[in-house]
Design an enzyme around this catalytic site. Structure first.
Site, PDB file in Angstrom:
ATOM      1  N   LEU A 113      96.445 -12.444  29.244  1.00 28.14           N
ATOM      2  CA  LEU A 113      97.500 -11.729  29.962  1.00 28.14           C
ATOM      3  C   LEU A 113      96.953 -10.385  30.431  1.00 28.14           C
ATOM      4  O   LEU A 113      96.548  -9.552  29.616  1.00 28.14           O
ATOM      5  CB  LEU A 113      98.720 -11.539  29.059  1.00 28.14           C
ATOM      6  CG  LEU A 113      99.281 -12.824  28.416  1.00 28.14           C
ATOM      7  CD1 LEU A 113     100.609 -12.535  27.727  1.00 28.14           C
ATOM      8  CD2 LEU A 113      99.428 -13.934  29.443  1.00 28.14           C
ATOM      9  N   HIS A 138      53.197  17.612  35.346  1.00 28.29           N
ATOM     10  CA  HIS A 138      54.281  18.544  35.658  1.00 28.29           C
ATOM     11  C   HIS A 138      54.522  18.665  37.156  1.00 28.29           C
ATOM     12  O   HIS A 138      53.604  18.575  37.968  1.00 28.29           O
ATOM     13  CB  HIS A 138      54.026  19.956  35.092  1.00 28.29           C
ATOM     14  CG  HIS A 138      52.592  20.282  34.861  1.00 28.29           C
ATOM     15  ND1 HIS A 138      52.106  20.668  33.642  1.00 28.29           N
ATOM     16  CD2 HIS A 138      51.531  20.261  35.690  1.00 28.29           C
ATOM     17  CE1 HIS A 138      50.809  20.878  33.724  1.00 28.29           C
ATOM     18  NE2 HIS A 138      50.437  20.638  34.948  1.00 28.29           N
ATOM     19  N   ASN A 177      44.466  11.770  37.832  1.00 27.06           N
ATOM     20  CA  ASN A 177      45.133  13.022  37.478  1.00 27.06           C
ATOM     21  C   ASN A 177      45.882  13.542  38.701  1.00 27.06           C
ATOM     22  O   ASN A 177      45.270  13.810  39.744  1.00 27.06           O
ATOM     23  CB  ASN A 177      44.127  14.072  37.016  1.00 27.06           C
ATOM     24  CG  ASN A 177      44.830  15.351  36.582  1.00 27.06           C
ATOM     25  OD1 ASN A 177      45.294  15.481  35.463  1.00 27.06           O
ATOM     26  ND2 ASN A 177      44.913  16.313  37.505  1.00 27.06           N
ATOM     27  N   ASN A 194      56.740  10.333  51.743  1.00 24.15           N
ATOM     28  CA  ASN A 194      56.882   8.913  52.040  1.00 24.15           C
ATOM     29  C   ASN A 194      57.900   8.594  53.113  1.00 24.15           C
ATOM     30  O   ASN A 194      58.045   7.434  53.495  1.00 24.15           O
ATOM     31  CB  ASN A 194      57.260   8.158  50.759  1.00 24.15           C
ATOM     32  CG  ASN A 194      58.533   8.697  50.119  1.00 24.15           C
ATOM     33  OD1 ASN A 194      58.875   9.862  50.276  1.00 24.15           O
ATOM     34  ND2 ASN A 194      59.243   7.849  49.394  1.00 24.15           N
ATOM     35  N   ALA A 248      98.428  -8.561  33.459  1.00 21.71           N
ATOM     36  CA  ALA A 248      99.244  -8.186  34.610  1.00 21.71           C
ATOM     37  C   ALA A 248      99.841  -6.795  34.515  1.00 21.71           C
ATOM     38  O   ALA A 248     100.459  -6.319  35.462  1.00 21.71           O
ATOM     39  CB  ALA A 248     100.370  -9.207  34.798  1.00 21.71           C
ATOM     40  N   GLY A 249      99.668  -6.117  33.384  1.00 22.49           N
ATOM     41  CA  GLY A 249     100.334  -4.830  33.178  1.00 22.49           C
ATOM     42  C   GLY A 249      99.830  -3.726  34.090  1.00 22.49           C
ATOM     43  O   GLY A 249      98.666  -3.710  34.496  1.00 22.49           O
ATOM     44  N   LYS A 296      59.471   7.112  41.915  1.00 24.04           N
ATOM     45  CA  LYS A 296      60.393   6.130  42.484  1.00 24.04           C
ATOM     46  C   LYS A 296      59.603   5.017  43.160  1.00 24.04           C
ATOM     47  O   LYS A 296      58.689   5.272  43.940  1.00 24.04           O
ATOM     48  CB  LYS A 296      61.317   6.827  43.486  1.00 24.04           C
ATOM     49  CG  LYS A 296      62.447   5.968  44.045  1.00 24.04           C
ATOM     50  CD  LYS A 296      62.099   5.239  45.316  1.00 24.04           C
ATOM     51  CE  LYS A 296      61.827   6.163  46.473  1.00 24.04           C
ATOM     52  NZ  LYS A 296      61.524   5.404  47.719  1.00 24.04           N
TER      53      LYS A 296
END
Length: 455
Positions: free
Chosen positions: A6, A359, A373, A382, A8-9, A347
């Protein structure tokens, strides 16, 4: 067995445009948790009764293997189950669940199914210190269930009963069809109560049996954001307990959020305030620092994630070091022994074994070889405003600080790029490539001086 859920609330107390059953627990809609429990029972058929926000509910769960029944208008729980009857088969047993009771346990439901057998009506009940708001289970002198009375219709004596109805039950479909056809709405709410079938069953000599859940929290429903938060914490604590039982070290079990599936190997340590989303696989001897967010990732054995690192749609090799404040985005693959230090973002890139960007670097759409490195301040350029291009860097390359690699570009094996280089053409193997303005010094040059007022 067949299952009716149920859902439907409206959930007015949520004060949200999102239908109540789509409110999330551990990153998934409440209704999805209930469907998963029904599927774990290997139900022959699952029918979801929807109503308020039905289109949104169906769209969100369009891939679920369920059938849908519309309840419009919403006239009570009995009326809701009535809408599902065309989808059910006489001769089967029907289990009734609720889309806003998301933590119901499969072992409890199996015991309820067993108690019902093939012909009994089985109710899931609990005893509460404060039963306010719940329908009371009324028994005769021999302890047999005779009926359920809703609180608004209960007498003072009946309200003192502590055993309450959870609403979850198993009943024969054929009898359920007959009982629901005879329901009335002569009550304070003018609704068709599913609980009224208990009196009908007793009158017809059908045995009514009860089962208690493994834990009371399994039967808790959600009607407000406060209750939603309470169940979220309960669920997360249960997850944390299972992780620790499997050997995971949690620095504080009350401060972990798992919003999906978390699989851990041996001797894994997780510090506080970490969030895991989607499917996350963590191999042996991994250490995860505080305040990390990991989504849809595979973390290799011996890897260390320093605090505040974000890892998304990423696969790492063994013995990697990531962070603090590092971010890997979708499509990232790291080989063994890769180091990504503070404020490094990667990414859609593959970085091979033992390469380091310690870093302040951005590596996007790149293929990086072994033992490379990447100096501080290095970026792969990119994107030209319309298209994205890849950067390829061979093994044993040294990239000086503040270098820009304008893709598409290749850096040959063993090459060195001088600090400050803007690379727009391929760099040959085993050579130093430098591209920057010639440094000059101007004797006698004077720095401009601000004029004083009145001059």
């Amino acid at each position: 067995m067949e299952v009716v859920i149920l859902a439907a609330g409206q959930g007015k107390r949520m004060r949200s445009a999102l239908p109540k059953v789509l409110q999330p627990i551990a990153g998934r809609p409440m209704l999805e948790h209930v469907i998963a429990a029904a599927q774990a029972l290997e139900a022959r058929r699952i029918c979801v009764v929807h109503g308020h926000g039905g289109e949104a509910v169906r769209a969100r769960l369009q891939h679920a293997a369920v059938q849908w029944a519309l309840q419009q208008p919403q006239l009570g729980t009995g009326h809701a189950v009535l809408q599902a009857l065309p989808h059910l088969t006489d001769g089967d047993m029907a289990l009734v669940l609720y889309g806003d009771v998301p933590l119901i346990g499969v072992p409890t439901l199996r015991r309820l199914e067993a108690a019902a057998g093939g012909e009994r009506l089985a109710l899931l009940t609990v005893e509460l210190a404060d039963p306010s708001g719940y329908g009371r289970i009324l028994r005769d002198g021999a302890g047999r269930v005779v009926r359920i009375v809703e609180e608004k219709d209960a007498s003072a004596d009946e309200r003192r009963v502590r055993e309450v109805n959870t609403g979850i039950l198993v009943a024969p479909v054929a009898r359920l069809r007959d009982w629901l056809a005879r329901l009335g709405n002569d009550n304070a709410q003018r609704e068709y109560y599913l609980t009224d079938i208990i009196g009908m069953a007793v009158a017809e000599g059908v045995e009514v049996t009860t089962v208690q859940p493994d834990a009371i929290w399994e039967t808790l429903g959600v009607n407000s954001k406060a209750q939603l938060a309470e169940l979220e914490r309960l669920h997360q604590r249960n997850i944390a307990t299972r992780l620790m039982e499997d050997g995971v070290t949690l620095f504080d079990p009350s401060r972990i959020d798992v919003r999906g599936e978390l699989l851990c190997g041996r001797d894994v340590e997780i510090d506080v305030n970490c969030v895991f989303e989607g499917r996350v696989e963590i191999a042996d001897d991994v250490r995860i620092g505080a305040n990390c967010v990991i989504r849809n990732a595979r973390i290799g054995a011996g890897t260390r994630l320093a605090p505040f690192s974000h890892v998304e749609d990423t696969t790492t090799g063994r013995d990697c070091v990531i962070g603090p404040y590092a971010r890997t985005r979708p499509g990232t693959t790291l080989g063994d022994g890769v180091h990504l230090g503070n404020f490094v973002e990667v990414k859609n890139s593959a970085i091979a074994d033992d390469s380091k960007a310690n870093h302040l670097a951005y590596i996007g759409d790149a293929d990086i070889g072994r033992r490379v490195n990447v100096g501080a301040g290095t970026i792969t350029c990119n994107y030209d405003g319309a298209n994205k291009y890849r950067t390829t860097i061979g093994d044993d390359v040294f990239i000086g600080s503040d270098t820009q690699l304008v893709a598409p570009v290749r850096v040959g094996r063993g090459a060195t790029l001088g600090a400050g280089t803007t690379l727009t053409k391929d760099a040959p193997e085993d050579q130093l490539t430098v591209s920057r303005a010639r440094q000059i010094s101007i004797p006698g040059w004077k720095r401009p001086v601000k004029k004083k007022a009145g001059e």
